[in-house]
Design a protein around this motif. Sequence first.
Motif, PDB file in Angstrom:
ATOM      1  N   ILE A  38       6.662   5.145  -7.148  1.00  0.00           N
ATOM      2  CA  ILE A  38       6.105   6.475  -7.403  1.00  0.00           C
ATOM      3  C   ILE A  38       4.607   6.480  -7.123  1.00  0.00           C
ATOM      4  CG2 ILE A  38       5.728   8.239  -9.176  1.00  0.00           C
ATOM      5  CD1 ILE A  38       8.390   7.140 -10.445  1.00  0.00           C
ATOM      6  N   VAL A  39       3.918   5.409  -7.510  1.00  0.00           N
ATOM      7  CA  VAL A  39       2.488   5.298  -7.220  1.00  0.00           C
ATOM      8  C   VAL A  39       2.264   5.306  -5.710  1.00  0.00           C
ATOM      9  CG1 VAL A  39       0.480   3.763  -7.383  1.00  0.00           C
ATOM     10  CG2 VAL A  39       1.911   4.176  -9.393  1.00  0.00           C
ATOM     11  N   HIS A  40       3.102   4.595  -4.974  1.00  0.00           N
ATOM     12  CA  HIS A  40       3.010   4.594  -3.511  1.00  0.00           C
ATOM     13  C   HIS A  40       3.199   6.011  -2.967  1.00  0.00           C
ATOM     14  CE1 HIS A  40       3.495   3.505   0.677  1.00  0.00           C
ATOM     15  NE2 HIS A  40       4.636   4.159   0.677  1.00  0.00           N
ATOM     16  N   ALA A  41       4.152   6.736  -3.517  1.00  0.00           N
ATOM     17  CA  ALA A  41       4.393   8.116  -3.077  1.00  0.00           C
ATOM     18  C   ALA A  41       3.154   8.977  -3.321  1.00  0.00           C
ATOM     19  CB  ALA A  41       5.603   8.703  -3.798  1.00  0.00           C
ATOM     20  N   LEU A  42       2.492   8.802  -4.454  1.00  0.00           N
ATOM     21  CA  LEU A  42       1.254   9.534  -4.716  1.00  0.00           C
ATOM     22  C   LEU A  42       0.181   9.166  -3.686  1.00  0.00           C
ATOM     23  CD1 LEU A  42       0.935   9.455  -8.609  1.00  0.00           C
ATOM     24  CD2 LEU A  42       1.385  11.446  -7.152  1.00  0.00           C
ATOM     25  N   GLY A  43       0.155   7.912  -3.284  1.00  0.00           N
ATOM     26  CA  GLY A  43      -0.785   7.474  -2.245  1.00  0.00           C
ATOM     27  C   GLY A  43      -0.508   8.149  -0.915  1.00  0.00           C
ATOM     28  N   VAL A  44       0.756   8.284  -0.570  1.00  0.00           N
ATOM     29  CA  VAL A  44       1.132   8.968   0.673  1.00  0.00           C
ATOM     30  C   VAL A  44       0.698  10.432   0.607  1.00  0.00           C
ATOM     31  CG1 VAL A  44       3.091   9.745   2.086  1.00  0.00           C
ATOM     32  CG2 VAL A  44       3.044   7.404   1.194  1.00  0.00           C
ATOM     33  N   ARG A  62     -13.329   6.507  -3.110  1.00  0.00           N
ATOM     34  CA  ARG A  62     -12.263   6.522  -2.109  1.00  0.00           C
ATOM     35  C   ARG A  62     -11.609   5.146  -2.029  1.00  0.00           C
ATOM     36  NH1 ARG A  62     -13.693   5.695   2.682  1.00  0.00           N
ATOM     37  NH2 ARG A  62     -12.152   5.754   4.287  1.00  0.00           N
ATOM     38  N   GLU A  63     -12.430   4.108  -2.014  1.00  0.00           N
ATOM     39  CA  GLU A  63     -11.911   2.740  -1.936  1.00  0.00           C
ATOM     40  C   GLU A  63     -11.081   2.400  -3.172  1.00  0.00           C
ATOM     41  OE1 GLU A  63     -15.143   3.607  -1.517  1.00  0.00           O
ATOM     42  OE2 GLU A  63     -15.261   3.376   0.660  1.00  0.00           O
ATOM     43  N   GLY A  64     -11.555   2.868  -4.348  1.00  0.00           N
ATOM     44  CA  GLY A  64     -10.811   2.636  -5.585  1.00  0.00           C
ATOM     45  C   GLY A  64      -9.456   3.313  -5.569  1.00  0.00           C
ATOM     46  N   ALA A  68      -5.931   1.493  -5.875  1.00  0.00           N
ATOM     47  CA  ALA A  68      -5.029   1.844  -6.981  1.00  0.00           C
ATOM     48  C   ALA A  68      -3.680   2.336  -6.486  1.00  0.00           C
ATOM     49  CB  ALA A  68      -5.679   2.903  -7.866  1.00  0.00           C
ATOM     50  N   LEU A  69      -3.674   3.068  -5.373  1.00  0.00           N
ATOM     51  CA  LEU A  69      -2.438   3.670  -4.871  1.00  0.00           C
ATOM     52  C   LEU A  69      -1.747   2.821  -3.812  1.00  0.00           C
ATOM     53  CD1 LEU A  69      -3.682   7.372  -4.707  1.00  0.00           C
ATOM     54  CD2 LEU A  69      -2.385   6.256  -6.537  1.00  0.00           C
ATOM     55  N   SER A  70      -2.250   1.612  -3.591  1.00  0.00           N
ATOM     56  CA  SER A  70      -1.633   0.708  -2.622  1.00  0.00           C
ATOM     57  C   SER A  70      -0.434   0.003  -3.252  1.00  0.00           C
ATOM     58  CB  SER A  70      -2.652  -0.344  -2.165  1.00  0.00           C
ATOM     59  OG  SER A  70      -2.844  -1.307  -3.189  1.00  0.00           O
ATOM     60  N   ASN A  74      -2.237  -1.360  -9.350  1.00  0.00           N
ATOM     61  CA  ASN A  74      -1.616  -1.236 -10.665  1.00  0.00           C
ATOM     62  C   ASN A  74      -2.468  -0.266 -11.479  1.00  0.00           C
ATOM     63  OD1 ASN A  74       0.033  -1.607 -12.852  1.00  0.00           O
ATOM     64  ND2 ASN A  74      -0.826  -3.574 -13.431  1.00  0.00           N
ATOM     65  N   PRO A  75      -2.432   1.022 -11.104  1.00  0.00           N
ATOM     66  CA  PRO A  75      -3.321   1.984 -11.768  1.00  0.00           C
ATOM     67  C   PRO A  75      -2.912   2.260 -13.206  1.00  0.00           C
ATOM     68  CG  PRO A  75      -1.767   3.141 -10.376  1.00  0.00           C
ATOM     69  CD  PRO A  75      -1.554   1.662 -10.135  1.00  0.00           C
ATOM     70  N   THR A  76      -3.883   2.643 -14.003  1.00  0.00           N
ATOM     71  CA  THR A  76      -3.581   3.058 -15.366  1.00  0.00           C
ATOM     72  C   THR A  76      -2.904   4.417 -15.312  1.00  0.00           C
ATOM     73  OG1 THR A  76      -5.681   4.211 -15.657  1.00  0.00           O
ATOM     74  CG2 THR A  76      -5.628   1.856 -16.257  1.00  0.00           C
TER      75      THR A  76
END
Length: 111
Positions: A38-44, A62-64, A68-70, A74-76
């Motif tokens: 799901i985090v990956h999907a948010l990154g996309v 932007r780098e953060g 985080a979304l890679s 492991n984002p909070t």
Amino acid sequence: MAIKTTRWDSAEYLKTDKDIELYLEACIEEAGDDPAFIVHALGVIARARNMSQLARDTGLTREGLYKALSPEGNPTFATVAKVAKALGLQITVQTSHKEPFKHQAQVINSS
């Protein structure tokens, strides 16, 4: 004659809010118990929308955000919530179709 292929990038196909909604719903269904999916999907979705603008809207670098979304990120939950809000998404919870949790009181016999 060699076949030439290009890497598939879902972000290129997320043009409308409806596209994004359907994509995220499909990813949530597919993810099962894997929150990284799901985090990956948010990154996309973030890449489709504009990562630089998202960084400004969330107050994160932007780098953060990329980190985080890679897949290794492991984002909070706070970061996920900020990203979702900045993308115009709302995180909601609903009961599943399974039988709801029933709390059973334990009776202690003190005889």
